[in-house]
Write a protein that holds these residues in place. Structure first.
Motif, PDB file in Angstrom:
ATOM      1  N   GLY A  15       1.395  54.587  40.423  1.00 48.11           N
ATOM      2  CA  GLY A  15       2.750  54.094  40.603  1.00 48.11           C
ATOM      3  C   GLY A  15       2.879  52.973  41.603  1.00 48.11           C
ATOM      4  O   GLY A  15       3.777  52.153  41.491  1.00 48.11           O
ATOM      5  N   ALA A  16       2.014  52.921  42.605  1.00 52.61           N
ATOM      6  CA  ALA A  16       2.124  51.863  43.601  1.00 52.61           C
ATOM      7  C   ALA A  16       1.734  50.511  43.002  1.00 52.61           C
ATOM      8  O   ALA A  16       2.358  49.492  43.289  1.00 52.61           O
ATOM      9  CB  ALA A  16       1.244  52.178  44.803  1.00 52.61           C
ATOM     10  N   GLU A  17       0.708  50.525  42.155  1.00 54.89           N
ATOM     11  CA  GLU A  17       0.253  49.299  41.503  1.00 54.89           C
ATOM     12  C   GLU A  17      -0.123  49.626  40.069  1.00 54.89           C
ATOM     13  O   GLU A  17      -0.533  50.742  39.772  1.00 54.89           O
ATOM     14  CB  GLU A  17      -0.984  48.732  42.220  1.00 54.89           C
ATOM     15  CG  GLU A  17      -0.740  48.238  43.613  1.00 54.89           C
ATOM     16  CD  GLU A  17      -2.018  47.662  44.224  1.00 54.89           C
ATOM     17  OE1 GLU A  17      -2.935  47.304  43.478  1.00 54.89           O
ATOM     18  OE2 GLU A  17      -2.064  47.572  45.458  1.00 54.89           O
ATOM     19  N   PHE A  18       0.020  48.646  39.214  1.00 56.49           N
ATOM     20  CA  PHE A  18      -0.406  48.792  37.827  1.00 56.49           C
ATOM     21  C   PHE A  18      -1.358  47.654  37.498  1.00 56.49           C
ATOM     22  O   PHE A  18      -1.281  46.578  38.104  1.00 56.49           O
ATOM     23  CB  PHE A  18       0.798  48.754  36.874  1.00 56.49           C
ATOM     24  CG  PHE A  18       1.580  50.029  36.877  1.00 56.49           C
ATOM     25  CD1 PHE A  18       1.258  51.042  35.997  1.00 56.49           C
ATOM     26  CD2 PHE A  18       2.623  50.227  37.770  1.00 56.49           C
ATOM     27  CE1 PHE A  18       1.966  52.237  36.003  1.00 56.49           C
ATOM     28  CE2 PHE A  18       3.336  51.403  37.793  1.00 56.49           C
ATOM     29  CZ  PHE A  18       3.007  52.423  36.900  1.00 56.49           C
ATOM     30  N   PRO A  19      -2.244  47.861  36.523  1.00 56.22           N
ATOM     31  CA  PRO A  19      -3.108  46.755  36.120  1.00 56.22           C
ATOM     32  C   PRO A  19      -2.243  45.585  35.678  1.00 56.22           C
ATOM     33  O   PRO A  19      -1.223  45.778  35.003  1.00 56.22           O
ATOM     34  CB  PRO A  19      -3.901  47.323  34.946  1.00 56.22           C
ATOM     35  CG  PRO A  19      -3.794  48.811  35.074  1.00 56.22           C
ATOM     36  CD  PRO A  19      -2.490  49.071  35.758  1.00 56.22           C
ATOM     37  N   THR A  32       1.079  43.340  31.624  1.00 55.71           N
ATOM     38  CA  THR A  32       1.686  44.671  31.530  1.00 55.71           C
ATOM     39  C   THR A  32       3.207  44.623  31.426  1.00 55.71           C
ATOM     40  O   THR A  32       3.786  45.299  30.569  1.00 55.71           O
ATOM     41  CB  THR A  32       1.239  45.533  32.731  1.00 55.71           C
ATOM     42  OG1 THR A  32      -0.182  45.630  32.703  1.00 55.71           O
ATOM     43  CG2 THR A  32       1.833  46.922  32.685  1.00 55.71           C
ATOM     44  N   PRO A  33       3.900  43.839  32.265  1.00 56.45           N
ATOM     45  CA  PRO A  33       5.373  43.851  32.184  1.00 56.45           C
ATOM     46  C   PRO A  33       5.921  43.344  30.852  1.00 56.45           C
ATOM     47  O   PRO A  33       7.064  43.633  30.499  1.00 56.45           O
ATOM     48  CB  PRO A  33       5.813  42.915  33.316  1.00 56.45           C
ATOM     49  CG  PRO A  33       4.647  42.824  34.231  1.00 56.45           C
ATOM     50  CD  PRO A  33       3.432  43.011  33.383  1.00 56.45           C
ATOM     51  N   VAL A  40       1.966  49.597  24.930  1.00 56.59           N
ATOM     52  CA  VAL A  40       1.492  50.455  26.016  1.00 56.59           C
ATOM     53  C   VAL A  40       0.795  51.673  25.429  1.00 56.59           C
ATOM     54  O   VAL A  40      -0.284  52.066  25.876  1.00 56.59           O
ATOM     55  CB  VAL A  40       2.643  50.861  26.966  1.00 56.59           C
ATOM     56  CG1 VAL A  40       2.164  51.876  27.988  1.00 56.59           C
ATOM     57  CG2 VAL A  40       3.216  49.629  27.665  1.00 56.59           C
ATOM     58  N   ALA A  41       1.376  52.265  24.388  1.00 56.14           N
ATOM     59  CA  ALA A  41       0.747  53.417  23.733  1.00 56.14           C
ATOM     60  C   ALA A  41      -0.602  53.030  23.130  1.00 56.14           C
ATOM     61  O   ALA A  41      -1.581  53.787  23.235  1.00 56.14           O
ATOM     62  CB  ALA A  41       1.678  53.980  22.656  1.00 56.14           C
ATOM     63  N   ALA A  42      -0.674  51.852  22.522  1.00 59.35           N
ATOM     64  CA  ALA A  42      -1.938  51.380  21.949  1.00 59.35           C
ATOM     65  C   ALA A  42      -2.969  51.139  23.051  1.00 59.35           C
ATOM     66  O   ALA A  42      -4.158  51.448  22.878  1.00 59.35           O
ATOM     67  CB  ALA A  42      -1.708  50.099  21.141  1.00 59.35           C
TER      68      ALA A  42
END
Length: 106
Positions: A15-19, A32-33, A40-42
């Motif tokens: 939660g703090a960072e995402f790829p 990602t955004p 995202v599911a894929a």
């Protein structure tokens, strides 16, 4: 040997960072955004496959490592008891014993 256990963590802080980018099934990566719910599911499915493959490689490497350390223990014990274990040089066997290899020994 009874310590043949490889512990792989399964709980992480998130939660703090995402790829910054996600891998898509077509081989592309996308920020990602900008990914849709379906993308995202894929990406999750793609990453599951990647994790399965890397786990298989890790488990194989672990088995090889255990075999190498077991051989190291066997030969280290033989070196330490060379004079007492002359039966080894005569093609015989010696009484089994437990032998510990220190982590920093290799």
């Amino acid at each position: 040997m009874t310590d043949k256990v490889l512990v792989i963590p399964a709980t992480f802080k998130v939660g703090a960072e995402f790829p910054p980018n996600l891998p898509l099934p077509n081989g592309d990566v996308k920020p990602t955004p900008e990914c849709t719910l379906d993308e995202v599911a894929a990406a999750v499915e793609e990453l599951k496959a990647v994790a399965r493959m890397s786990r298989e490689r890790l488990e194989q490497a672990y088995v090889e490592h255990v075999r190498d350390v077991e051989t190291l223990a066997q030969i280290s014990a033989y070196l330490a008891r060379f004079d007492q274990w002359d039966a080894v040089r005569a093609g015989g066997k010696v009484r089994e014993t437990l032998w510990h290899v220190e982590d920093n020994a290799y």
